[in-house]
Design a protein around this motif. Sequence first.
Motif, PDB file in Angstrom:
ATOM      1  N   ALA A 103      77.834  68.631 101.561  1.00 33.50           N
ATOM      2  CA  ALA A 103      76.840  69.411 100.950  1.00 33.50           C
ATOM      3  C   ALA A 103      77.156  69.483  99.317  1.00 33.50           C
ATOM      4  O   ALA A 103      76.301  69.906  98.689  1.00 33.50           O
ATOM      5  N   GLY A 104      78.441  69.035  98.796  1.00 33.12           N
ATOM      6  CA  GLY A 104      78.717  68.899  97.462  1.00 33.12           C
ATOM      7  C   GLY A 104      79.544  70.108  96.821  1.00 33.12           C
ATOM      8  O   GLY A 104      79.948  70.062  95.846  1.00 33.12           O
ATOM      9  N   LEU A 105      80.598  70.404  97.918  1.00 31.97           N
ATOM     10  CA  LEU A 105      81.711  71.182  97.531  1.00 31.97           C
ATOM     11  C   LEU A 105      82.913  70.441  97.877  1.00 31.97           C
ATOM     12  O   LEU A 105      83.304  69.732  98.778  1.00 31.97           O
ATOM     13  N   GLY A 106      83.717  70.428  96.790  1.00 38.20           N
ATOM     14  CA  GLY A 106      85.053  69.592  96.519  1.00 38.20           C
ATOM     15  C   GLY A 106      86.280  70.524  96.453  1.00 38.20           C
ATOM     16  O   GLY A 106      86.288  71.347  95.405  1.00 38.20           O
ATOM     17  N   LEU A 107      87.276  70.412  97.277  1.00 35.24           N
ATOM     18  CA  LEU A 107      88.403  71.431  97.292  1.00 35.24           C
ATOM     19  C   LEU A 107      89.549  70.615  96.952  1.00 35.24           C
ATOM     20  O   LEU A 107      89.916  69.432  97.423  1.00 35.24           O
ATOM     21  N   VAL A 108      90.212  71.203  95.984  1.00 33.08           N
ATOM     22  CA  VAL A 108      91.603  70.859  95.618  1.00 33.08           C
ATOM     23  C   VAL A 108      92.638  71.971  96.235  1.00 33.08           C
ATOM     24  O   VAL A 108      92.668  73.253  95.718  1.00 33.08           O
ATOM     25  N   GLN A 138      99.465  66.657  92.030  1.00 41.22           N
ATOM     26  CA  GLN A 138      98.504  67.514  91.762  1.00 41.22           C
ATOM     27  C   GLN A 138      97.411  66.734  90.773  1.00 41.22           C
ATOM     28  O   GLN A 138      96.000  67.050  91.263  1.00 41.22           O
ATOM     29  N   MET A 139      97.629  65.917  89.886  1.00 40.20           N
ATOM     30  CA  MET A 139      96.629  65.028  89.313  1.00 40.20           C
ATOM     31  C   MET A 139      95.733  64.286  90.354  1.00 40.20           C
ATOM     32  O   MET A 139      94.643  64.322  90.590  1.00 40.20           O
ATOM     33  N   LEU A 140      96.592  63.873  91.332  1.00 42.96           N
ATOM     34  CA  LEU A 140      95.908  63.017  92.561  1.00 42.96           C
ATOM     35  C   LEU A 140      94.960  63.883  93.415  1.00 42.96           C
ATOM     36  O   LEU A 140      93.831  63.278  93.754  1.00 42.96           O
ATOM     37  N   ALA A 141      95.653  65.154  93.673  1.00 37.22           N
ATOM     38  CA  ALA A 141      94.603  65.907  94.244  1.00 37.22           C
ATOM     39  C   ALA A 141      93.284  66.492  93.655  1.00 37.22           C
ATOM     40  O   ALA A 141      92.467  66.432  94.374  1.00 37.22           O
ATOM     41  N   ILE A 142      93.320  66.460  92.372  1.00 37.98           N
ATOM     42  CA  ILE A 142      92.179  66.780  91.524  1.00 37.98           C
ATOM     43  C   ILE A 142      91.359  65.565  91.458  1.00 37.98           C
ATOM     44  O   ILE A 142      89.976  65.523  91.819  1.00 37.98           O
ATOM     45  N   GLY A 143      91.811  64.280  91.386  1.00 36.87           N
ATOM     46  CA  GLY A 143      91.389  63.162  91.277  1.00 36.87           C
ATOM     47  C   GLY A 143      90.703  62.805  92.502  1.00 36.87           C
ATOM     48  O   GLY A 143      89.520  62.446  92.449  1.00 36.87           O
ATOM     49  N   ARG A 144      91.294  63.216  93.537  1.00 38.48           N
ATOM     50  CA  ARG A 144      90.534  62.823  94.916  1.00 38.48           C
ATOM     51  C   ARG A 144      89.351  63.541  95.000  1.00 38.48           C
ATOM     52  O   ARG A 144      88.483  63.288  95.787  1.00 38.48           O
ATOM     53  N   ALA A 145      89.423  65.194  94.612  1.00 37.57           N
ATOM     54  CA  ALA A 145      88.282  65.889  94.897  1.00 37.57           C
ATOM     55  C   ALA A 145      87.213  65.533  93.977  1.00 37.57           C
ATOM     56  O   ALA A 145      85.903  65.497  94.339  1.00 37.57           O
ATOM     57  N   LEU A 146      87.377  65.118  92.779  1.00 38.01           N
ATOM     58  CA  LEU A 146      86.536  64.657  91.932  1.00 38.01           C
ATOM     59  C   LEU A 146      85.826  63.444  92.674  1.00 38.01           C
ATOM     60  O   LEU A 146      84.759  63.271  92.196  1.00 38.01           O
ATOM     61  N   MET A 147      86.475  62.652  93.172  1.00 38.78           N
ATOM     62  CA  MET A 147      85.812  61.178  93.580  1.00 38.78           C
ATOM     63  C   MET A 147      84.785  61.580  94.749  1.00 38.78           C
ATOM     64  O   MET A 147      84.125  60.795  95.111  1.00 38.78           O
ATOM     65  N   ASN A 205      82.486  63.642  94.031  1.00 29.16           N
ATOM     66  CA  ASN A 205      81.549  63.955  93.063  1.00 29.16           C
ATOM     67  C   ASN A 205      81.070  65.453  93.221  1.00 29.16           C
ATOM     68  O   ASN A 205      79.663  65.119  93.831  1.00 29.16           O
ATOM     69  N   PRO A 206      81.760  66.370  93.505  1.00 31.49           N
ATOM     70  CA  PRO A 206      81.280  67.649  94.235  1.00 31.49           C
ATOM     71  C   PRO A 206      80.518  68.238  92.865  1.00 31.49           C
ATOM     72  O   PRO A 206      80.624  68.056  91.599  1.00 31.49           O
ATOM     73  N   ARG A 207      79.530  68.891  93.355  1.00 29.53           N
ATOM     74  CA  ARG A 207      78.871  69.795  92.395  1.00 29.53           C
ATOM     75  C   ARG A 207      79.607  71.136  92.048  1.00 29.53           C
ATOM     76  O   ARG A 207      79.133  71.788  91.097  1.00 29.53           O
ATOM     77  N   LEU A 208      80.272  71.573  93.164  1.00 28.05           N
ATOM     78  CA  LEU A 208      81.081  72.731  92.916  1.00 28.05           C
ATOM     79  C   LEU A 208      82.333  72.269  93.126  1.00 28.05           C
ATOM     80  O   LEU A 208      82.898  71.825  94.427  1.00 28.05           O
ATOM     81  N   LEU A 209      83.467  72.469  92.147  1.00 27.34           N
ATOM     82  CA  LEU A 209      84.729  71.955  92.395  1.00 27.34           C
ATOM     83  C   LEU A 209      85.665  73.103  92.601  1.00 27.34           C
ATOM     84  O   LEU A 209      85.576  74.212  91.790  1.00 27.34           O
ATOM     85  N   ILE A 210      86.421  73.393  93.700  1.00 30.21           N
ATOM     86  CA  ILE A 210      87.087  74.553  93.908  1.00 30.21           C
ATOM     87  C   ILE A 210      88.707  74.173  93.996  1.00 30.21           C
ATOM     88  O   ILE A 210      89.082  73.085  94.452  1.00 30.21           O
ATOM     89  N   LEU A 211      89.685  74.647  92.971  1.00 26.68           N
ATOM     90  CA  LEU A 211      91.024  74.511  92.987  1.00 26.68           C
ATOM     91  C   LEU A 211      91.595  75.838  93.397  1.00 26.68           C
ATOM     92  O   LEU A 211      91.707  77.008  92.802  1.00 26.68           O
ATOM     93  N   ASP A 212      92.731  75.648  94.403  1.00 28.63           N
ATOM     94  CA  ASP A 212      93.183  76.886  94.790  1.00 28.63           C
ATOM     95  C   ASP A 212      95.063  76.631  94.449  1.00 28.63           C
ATOM     96  O   ASP A 212      95.459  75.725  94.859  1.00 28.63           O
ATOM     97  N   GLU A 213      95.407  77.487  93.398  1.00 25.19           N
ATOM     98  CA  GLU A 213      96.727  77.295  92.855  1.00 25.19           C
ATOM     99  C   GLU A 213      96.928  75.831  92.232  1.00 25.19           C
ATOM    100  O   GLU A 213      98.019  75.305  92.772  1.00 25.19           O
ATOM    101  N   ALA A 214      96.111  75.227  91.609  1.00 27.09           N
ATOM    102  CA  ALA A 214      96.359  73.964  90.979  1.00 27.09           C
ATOM    103  C   ALA A 214      97.518  73.675  89.975  1.00 27.09           C
ATOM    104  O   ALA A 214      97.895  72.626  89.793  1.00 27.09           O
TER     105      ALA A 214
END
Length: 228
Positions: free
Chosen positions: A76-81, A135-144, A146-155
């Motif tokens: 649906a467009g939510l990406g989680l780190v 951590q960069m990988l976790a963020i990169g993976r979430a960006l891949m 293509n989320p419209r909302l990016l959620i980061l928990d304790e990044a």
Amino acid sequence: MLQVTDLHTFYGTSQALFGMSMTVGAGEVVTLLGRNGMGKTTTVRSIMGLTPPRSGTVMFEGAVITGLPSFKVAQAGLGLVPEGRQIFGNLTVRENLIATARPGPWDLTAVHAMFPRLRERGGNMGNQLSGGEQQMLAIGRALMTNPRLLILDEATEGLAPLIRQEIWHCLSGLKAAGQSILLIDKNIEPMLRLADRHYLIEKGRVVWSGTSPELEALPELRQRYLGV
Ligand code: ATP
């Protein structure tokens, strides 16, 4: 864009959210603040379908997504780190990145431009990376995705100051590009600079919400609920 209304979420018989409500608008950066165990991660887990709420609704871009399995929520467009990164240790960096990729502006080239380290380490296994690289990988993976909302928990948790700074720099770049972000972190100063709005959570519900200037003007609130 995201509208969370009156969530009640349980772990077995133990209740963690008691009427949690919040919103994130398009292009906004919003934080969840609060001491340990107050329900920030549970809110994210409820949104993502990882720990579905017993009652309440999660709406994203006009559609009800409450209780959908997490892969549907991601679609649906939510990406989680996620907290603790949870990268695939037995896949290479490149495989981690493409595992959940979906079409959009964030592809390998774009992620490598943001984190050149991930290109250099592309053939390494996930479990061979340093904490910062993971951590960069976790963020990169979430960006891949293509989320419209990016959620980061304790990044930035457990990272050296320089790497932390790099993550904050990356997040402000994302914000400047119009990315909507929901953020949980323990570092209040960078969040005050970055975020538009904040929700202060205590015992599974919101006890205060407001803008960065409003929060900055309330040191006693920060002391009482955050201990900073
Ligand atoms: P932290 O910064 O420590 O992650 P948090 O604000 O994210 O804190 P949550 O992890 O959402 O808090 O926890 C909210 C409540 O739910 C706490 O009382 C916690 O003990 C409880 N809880 C969290 N995960 C579980 C679980 N898997 N099983 C049982 N209880 C849990």
